[in-house]
Enzyme design. Structure first.
Site, PDB file in Angstrom:
ATOM      1  N   LEU A  48      47.015 -13.395 -89.102  1.00  9.97           N
ATOM      2  CA  LEU A  48      47.757 -12.243 -88.616  1.00  9.97           C
ATOM      3  C   LEU A  48      47.760 -12.168 -87.088  1.00  9.97           C
ATOM      4  O   LEU A  48      46.904 -12.758 -86.422  1.00  9.97           O
ATOM      5  CB  LEU A  48      47.144 -10.959 -89.178  1.00  9.97           C
ATOM      6  CG  LEU A  48      47.237 -10.735 -90.684  1.00  9.97           C
ATOM      7  CD1 LEU A  48      46.365  -9.541 -91.080  1.00  9.97           C
ATOM      8  CD2 LEU A  48      48.679 -10.511 -91.111  1.00  9.97           C
ATOM      9  N   SER A  49      48.709 -11.437 -86.547  1.00  9.58           N
ATOM     10  CA  SER A  49      48.700 -11.131 -85.125  1.00  9.58           C
ATOM     11  C   SER A  49      47.401 -10.389 -84.801  1.00  9.58           C
ATOM     12  O   SER A  49      47.027  -9.451 -85.503  1.00  9.58           O
ATOM     13  CB  SER A  49      49.905 -10.250 -84.765  1.00  9.58           C
ATOM     14  OG  SER A  49      49.876  -9.898 -83.394  1.00  9.58           O
ATOM     15  N   SER A  51      44.446 -11.832 -84.903  1.00 13.27           N
ATOM     16  CA  SER A  51      43.316 -12.453 -85.601  1.00 13.27           C
ATOM     17  C   SER A  51      42.514 -13.384 -84.701  1.00 13.27           C
ATOM     18  O   SER A  51      41.396 -13.786 -85.047  1.00 13.27           O
ATOM     19  CB  SER A  51      43.807 -13.225 -86.833  1.00 13.27           C
ATOM     20  OG  SER A  51      44.692 -14.270 -86.466  1.00 13.27           O
ATOM     21  N   GLY A  52      43.080 -13.739 -83.557  1.00 13.93           N
ATOM     22  CA  GLY A  52      42.365 -14.581 -82.607  1.00 13.93           C
ATOM     23  C   GLY A  52      42.901 -15.998 -82.477  1.00 13.93           C
ATOM     24  O   GLY A  52      42.258 -16.859 -81.872  1.00 13.93           O
ATOM     25  N   SER A  54      45.460 -17.488 -80.728  1.00 12.01           N
ATOM     26  CA  SER A  54      45.711 -18.014 -79.387  1.00 12.01           C
ATOM     27  C   SER A  54      44.408 -18.170 -78.603  1.00 12.01           C
ATOM     28  O   SER A  54      44.222 -19.158 -77.882  1.00 12.01           O
ATOM     29  CB  SER A  54      46.671 -17.094 -78.624  1.00 12.01           C
ATOM     30  OG  SER A  54      47.954 -17.103 -79.217  1.00 12.01           O
ATOM     31  N   SER A 121      52.682 -18.117 -88.922  1.00 10.47           N
ATOM     32  CA  SER A 121      53.175 -18.912 -90.062  1.00 10.47           C
ATOM     33  C   SER A 121      52.821 -18.242 -91.382  1.00 10.47           C
ATOM     34  O   SER A 121      51.969 -18.738 -92.118  1.00 10.47           O
ATOM     35  CB  SER A 121      52.626 -20.347 -89.996  1.00 10.47           C
ATOM     36  OG  SER A 121      51.250 -20.399 -89.710  1.00 10.47           O
TER      37      SER A 121
END
Length: 207
Positions: A48-49, A51-52, A54, A121
């Site tokens: 998820l956005s 979630s870490g 990057s 994704s």
């Protein structure tokens, strides 16, 4: 473009299968890997956005680079500034986003690099398609299984707040689904594992 001459390449509705002929190259991917003196792989971080992805991908890339490993990092937001700037957030566009990134990652792996990919994704189908273009063992899926409430509390870009307010439509985890991987090579909950430990776990798996 994947190395499968039997599959027709479709671009803007045109069937290019009879026109696009695969040309065998004198220098093979194994030749390039030998020159690089490393085992090329695609490390695919999904979650998820918030979630870490990057953060961990960047730390992993920096650690590998510091140790003399030839790498490249593909980040979900960054590729939408260039390669995929023509795509929206519909399910069809998201699928195309991942397809393109998968093909680019495959080319980089063929060039001998270790490619770190950080993409939400959200659909199993799209991730499996990407996996299928790599040789066995070349694709490592890392599922950042961080609880939604933790991701939402972090909300580093303010996206969850906008999604809850209805400003952002088709937002993964709120108005769009996230299909968790069924057989990821590694699963990490970043609410329990810090960046250093998460990177160490990925490195251990790679070894």
């Amino acid at each position: 473009m994947s190395q499968n001459p039997e599959s027709p390449y479709v671009f803007k509705g045109l069937d290019l299968g009879s026109e696009a002929v695969w040309h065998t190259q004198s220098v093979s991917p194994s030749d390039r890997a030998q020159l690089m003196q490393q085992q090329p792989r695609c490390i695919w971080l999904t979650g998820l956005s918030g979630s870490g992805k990057s953060t961990i991908a960047n730390a992993l890339d920096a650690t590998l680079h510091a140790n003399g490993v030839k790498t490249f990092l593909l980040d979900g937001d960054n590729v939408r500034h260039g390669l995929n700037k023509d795509l929206g957030m519909s399910e069809k566009d998201r699928a195309e986003n991942i397809r393109r990134v998968g093909e680019v990652a495959k080319l980089m792996v063929d060039a001998g690099l270790i490619v770190v990919c950080a993409f939400i994704s959200p659909y199993n189908r799209d991730r499996q398609i990407v996996r299928s273009i790599f040789a066995p063992g070349q694709f490592i899926e890392v599922f950042l299984n961080t609880p939604l409430d933790v991701c939402e509390q972090r909300d580093p870009k303010g996206l969850y707040k906008k999604a809850r307010a209805g400003i952002i439509k088709q937002f993964t985890g709120i108005s769009d689904p996230y299909e968790a991987p069924q057989a990821a090579e590694l699963e990490i909950d970043t609410s329990r594992s810090n960046v250093e430990k998460s990177v160490k776990n990925i490195l251990t798996l790679m070894q």
